[in-house]
Write a protein that holds these residues in place. Structure first.
Motif, PDB file in Angstrom:
ATOM      1  N   GLY A  47       0.774  -1.109  -0.078  1.00  0.00           N
ATOM      2  CA  GLY A  47       0.202  -0.113  -0.387  1.00  0.00           C
ATOM      3  C   GLY A  47       0.848   1.447  -0.084  1.00  0.00           C
ATOM      4  N   GLU A  48       0.257   2.069  -0.171  1.00  0.00           N
ATOM      5  CA  GLU A  48       0.747   4.050  -0.506  1.00  0.00           C
ATOM      6  C   GLU A  48       0.157   4.271   1.097  1.00  0.00           C
ATOM      7  OE1 GLU A  48      -0.202   6.049  -3.396  1.00  0.00           O
ATOM      8  OE2 GLU A  48       0.363   4.686  -4.388  1.00  0.00           O
ATOM      9  N   PHE A  49       1.214   5.027   2.524  1.00  0.00           N
ATOM     10  CA  PHE A  49       1.149   5.344   3.493  1.00  0.00           C
ATOM     11  C   PHE A  49       1.528   6.925   3.180  1.00  0.00           C
ATOM     12  CE2 PHE A  49       1.521   0.784   3.186  1.00  0.00           C
ATOM     13  CZ  PHE A  49       0.462   0.393   4.174  1.00  0.00           C
ATOM     14  N   GLU A  50       0.396   7.209   4.678  1.00  0.00           N
ATOM     15  CA  GLU A  50       0.562   9.071   4.764  1.00  0.00           C
ATOM     16  C   GLU A  50       1.472   8.718   6.344  1.00  0.00           C
ATOM     17  OE1 GLU A  50      -2.432  11.208   3.971  1.00  0.00           O
ATOM     18  OE2 GLU A  50      -2.226  11.787   2.120  1.00  0.00           O
ATOM     19  N   ALA A  51       2.301   9.606   6.982  1.00  0.00           N
ATOM     20  CA  ALA A  51       2.336   9.509   8.182  1.00  0.00           C
ATOM     21  C   ALA A  51       3.149  10.639   8.631  1.00  0.00           C
ATOM     22  CB  ALA A  51       3.924   8.801   7.589  1.00  0.00           C
ATOM     23  N   ASN A  52       2.745  10.633   9.463  1.00  0.00           N
ATOM     24  CA  ASN A  52       3.644  12.114  10.956  1.00  0.00           C
ATOM     25  C   ASN A  52       4.752  11.672  10.933  1.00  0.00           C
ATOM     26  OD1 ASN A  52       0.663  13.919  10.523  1.00  0.00           O
ATOM     27  ND2 ASN A  52       0.201  12.051  11.992  1.00  0.00           N
ATOM     28  N   GLY A  53       5.945  12.643  10.565  1.00  0.00           N
ATOM     29  CA  GLY A  53       7.029  12.549  10.795  1.00  0.00           C
ATOM     30  C   GLY A  53       7.757  13.478  11.950  1.00  0.00           C
ATOM     31  N   SER A  54       8.724  13.110  12.417  1.00  0.00           N
ATOM     32  CA  SER A  54       9.710  13.428  13.826  1.00  0.00           C
ATOM     33  C   SER A  54      10.422  13.942  13.782  1.00  0.00           C
ATOM     34  CB  SER A  54       8.756  13.759  15.324  1.00  0.00           C
ATOM     35  OG  SER A  54       8.654  12.382  16.317  1.00  0.00           O
ATOM     36  N   PHE A  55      11.581  15.052  13.986  1.00  0.00           N
ATOM     37  CA  PHE A  55      13.116  14.624  14.229  1.00  0.00           C
ATOM     38  C   PHE A  55      13.137  14.968  15.646  1.00  0.00           C
ATOM     39  CE2 PHE A  55      16.838  16.657  14.224  1.00  0.00           C
ATOM     40  CZ  PHE A  55      17.688  15.979  14.069  1.00  0.00           C
ATOM     41  N   VAL A  56      14.796  14.202  15.963  1.00  0.00           N
ATOM     42  CA  VAL A  56      14.513  14.298  17.737  1.00  0.00           C
ATOM     43  C   VAL A  56      16.775  14.205  17.579  1.00  0.00           C
ATOM     44  CG1 VAL A  56      14.781  14.029  20.164  1.00  0.00           C
ATOM     45  CG2 VAL A  56      12.553  14.125  18.314  1.00  0.00           C
ATOM     46  N   ALA A  57      17.202  15.393  18.064  1.00  0.00           N
ATOM     47  CA  ALA A  57      18.709  15.580  18.503  1.00  0.00           C
ATOM     48  C   ALA A  57      18.882  15.070  20.120  1.00  0.00           C
ATOM     49  CB  ALA A  57      19.079  16.346  17.605  1.00  0.00           C
ATOM     50  N   GLN A  58      18.756  14.567  21.105  1.00  0.00           N
ATOM     51  CA  GLN A  58      19.273  14.596  22.117  1.00  0.00           C
ATOM     52  C   GLN A  58      19.932  13.519  23.014  1.00  0.00           C
ATOM     53  OE1 GLN A  58      15.623  13.250  23.157  1.00  0.00           O
ATOM     54  NE2 GLN A  58      15.627  11.483  23.528  1.00  0.00           N
ATOM     55  N   TYR A  59      20.686  13.864  24.152  1.00  0.00           N
ATOM     56  CA  TYR A  59      21.069  12.998  24.671  1.00  0.00           C
ATOM     57  C   TYR A  59      20.639  12.444  25.943  1.00  0.00           C
ATOM     58  CZ  TYR A  59      24.938  11.088  27.522  1.00  0.00           C
ATOM     59  OH  TYR A  59      25.461  11.462  28.339  1.00  0.00           O
ATOM     60  N   VAL A  60      21.237  11.369  26.070  1.00  0.00           N
ATOM     61  CA  VAL A  60      20.244   9.723  26.573  1.00  0.00           C
ATOM     62  C   VAL A  60      21.294   9.908  27.710  1.00  0.00           C
ATOM     63  CG1 VAL A  60      18.642   7.903  26.947  1.00  0.00           C
ATOM     64  CG2 VAL A  60      19.264   9.222  24.841  1.00  0.00           C
ATOM     65  N   PRO A  61      21.472  10.700  28.603  1.00  0.00           N
ATOM     66  CA  PRO A  61      22.159  10.564  29.979  1.00  0.00           C
ATOM     67  C   PRO A  61      21.773   8.866  30.402  1.00  0.00           C
ATOM     68  CG  PRO A  61      20.422  11.769  30.677  1.00  0.00           C
ATOM     69  CD  PRO A  61      20.540  11.104  29.342  1.00  0.00           C
ATOM     70  N   GLU A  62      20.977   8.196  30.478  1.00  0.00           N
ATOM     71  CA  GLU A  62      21.054   6.546  31.066  1.00  0.00           C
ATOM     72  C   GLU A  62      22.578   5.417  30.372  1.00  0.00           C
ATOM     73  OE1 GLU A  62      16.859   7.613  30.466  1.00  0.00           O
ATOM     74  OE2 GLU A  62      18.318   8.884  30.788  1.00  0.00           O
ATOM     75  N   PHE A  63      21.569   6.005  28.573  1.00  0.00           N
ATOM     76  CA  PHE A  63      23.273   5.051  28.259  1.00  0.00           C
ATOM     77  C   PHE A  63      24.180   6.009  27.239  1.00  0.00           C
ATOM     78  CE2 PHE A  63      18.883   3.543  28.154  1.00  0.00           C
ATOM     79  CZ  PHE A  63      18.787   1.897  28.381  1.00  0.00           C
ATOM     80  N   GLU A  64      24.563   7.010  28.036  1.00  0.00           N
ATOM     81  CA  GLU A  64      25.662   7.659  27.874  1.00  0.00           C
ATOM     82  C   GLU A  64      25.923   7.716  26.389  1.00  0.00           C
ATOM     83  OE1 GLU A  64      28.596   6.973  29.971  1.00  0.00           O
ATOM     84  OE2 GLU A  64      27.882   6.990  31.696  1.00  0.00           O
ATOM     85  N   LEU A  65      24.299   8.134  25.316  1.00  0.00           N
ATOM     86  CA  LEU A  65      24.220   8.368  23.990  1.00  0.00           C
ATOM     87  C   LEU A  65      24.020   9.330  23.468  1.00  0.00           C
ATOM     88  CD1 LEU A  65      23.761   4.644  23.056  1.00  0.00           C
ATOM     89  CD2 LEU A  65      26.355   5.519  22.878  1.00  0.00           C
ATOM     90  N   TYR A  66      24.337  10.250  22.227  1.00  0.00           N
ATOM     91  CA  TYR A  66      23.258  11.601  21.573  1.00  0.00           C
ATOM     92  C   TYR A  66      22.648  10.300  20.671  1.00  0.00           C
ATOM     93  CZ  TYR A  66      26.843  14.001  23.746  1.00  0.00           C
ATOM     94  OH  TYR A  66      27.155  14.812  24.829  1.00  0.00           O
ATOM     95  N   VAL A  67      21.340  10.917  20.329  1.00  0.00           N
ATOM     96  CA  VAL A  67      21.087  10.205  19.212  1.00  0.00           C
ATOM     97  C   VAL A  67      20.047  11.050  18.376  1.00  0.00           C
ATOM     98  CG1 VAL A  67      18.484  10.232  20.692  1.00  0.00           C
ATOM     99  CG2 VAL A  67      19.016   8.607  18.385  1.00  0.00           C
ATOM    100  N   ASN A  68      20.263  11.002  17.280  1.00  0.00           N
ATOM    101  CA  ASN A  68      19.143  12.196  16.490  1.00  0.00           C
ATOM    102  C   ASN A  68      18.749  10.795  15.555  1.00  0.00           C
ATOM    103  OD1 ASN A  68      20.864  13.929  16.665  1.00  0.00           O
ATOM    104  ND2 ASN A  68      21.527  14.933  14.860  1.00  0.00           N
ATOM    105  N   GLY A  69      17.291  11.465  15.026  1.00  0.00           N
ATOM    106  CA  GLY A  69      16.408   9.745  15.004  1.00  0.00           C
ATOM    107  C   GLY A  69      15.216  11.092  14.074  1.00  0.00           C
TER     108      GLY A  69
END
Length: 179
Positions: A47-69
């Motif tokens: 099928g063809e799908f419409e989506a809502n997208g979001s972008f986040v750039a953050q630091y996750v202190p519990e895992f000591e990792l940066y994430v862009n997604g």
């Protein structure tokens, strides 16, 4: 196996946080989420799908990792989404995305490497049973433009569910998301 399960739990936690942290910001005046993304799916899902997208750039202190997604979820029903596509990069150092082509691989959370753009998909059936697609055969994310307020581009990938062996093919993915 325990590491794989905890990684998948972390994937759902981060994806959920990313997904619901941006829903309110991306609504039009009548309270419905804006549609800013689309894609075509074939093989396991058609099928063809419409989506809502979001972008986040953050630091996750519990895992000591940066994430862009980027997270893409069902535009027809945000509260009970049929799918969640997560495209993320995790690293120990701050991440600055630029325009260009990124090769999509297995997500860091599904056994991939830090510093590489990964993809994972969860698709729910009508009974809310989830199929997780986490083994990437091939894929790209192309960031065509970045401004102070938006990021836009396109994506395509082939991904397999390790549980069922089903293959999901996504083509003509396009997005234009607020930052």
């Amino acid at each position: 196996m325990k590491k794989h399960s905890s990684c998948l739990s972390f994937l759902f936690l981060i994806s959920g946080l990313l997904l619901f942290s941006c829903v309110e910001d991306d609504e039009n005046t009548n309270g419905t989420p804006l549609i800013n993304s689309s894609f075509e799916a074939s093989e396991a899902i058609e099928g063809e799908f419409e989506a809502n997208g979001s972008f986040v750039a953050q630091y996750v202190p519990e895992f000591e990792l940066y994430v862009n997604g980027f997270d893409f979820y069902d535009a027809s029903n945000a509260a009970n989404s049929e799918f969640l596509i997560g495209i993320q990069i995790y690293d120990e150092a701050e991440i600055e995305l630029t325009t260009g082509i990124y090769t999509l691989r297995n997500s860091y959370l599904a056994g991939g490497d830090l510093g590489r753009m990964g993809v994972g998909v969860t698709w729910w059936d009508e009974n809310r049973n989830a199929t997780i697609y986490s083994e990437v055969e091939q894929g790209i994310l192309r960031i065509r433009g970045i401004s102070e307020t938006r990021i836009w581009g396109d994506f395509m990938f082939d991904i397999i569910s390790p549980q069922s062996g089903d293959k999901l093919v996504v083509r003509d993915g396009q997005f234009d998301i607020r930052r």
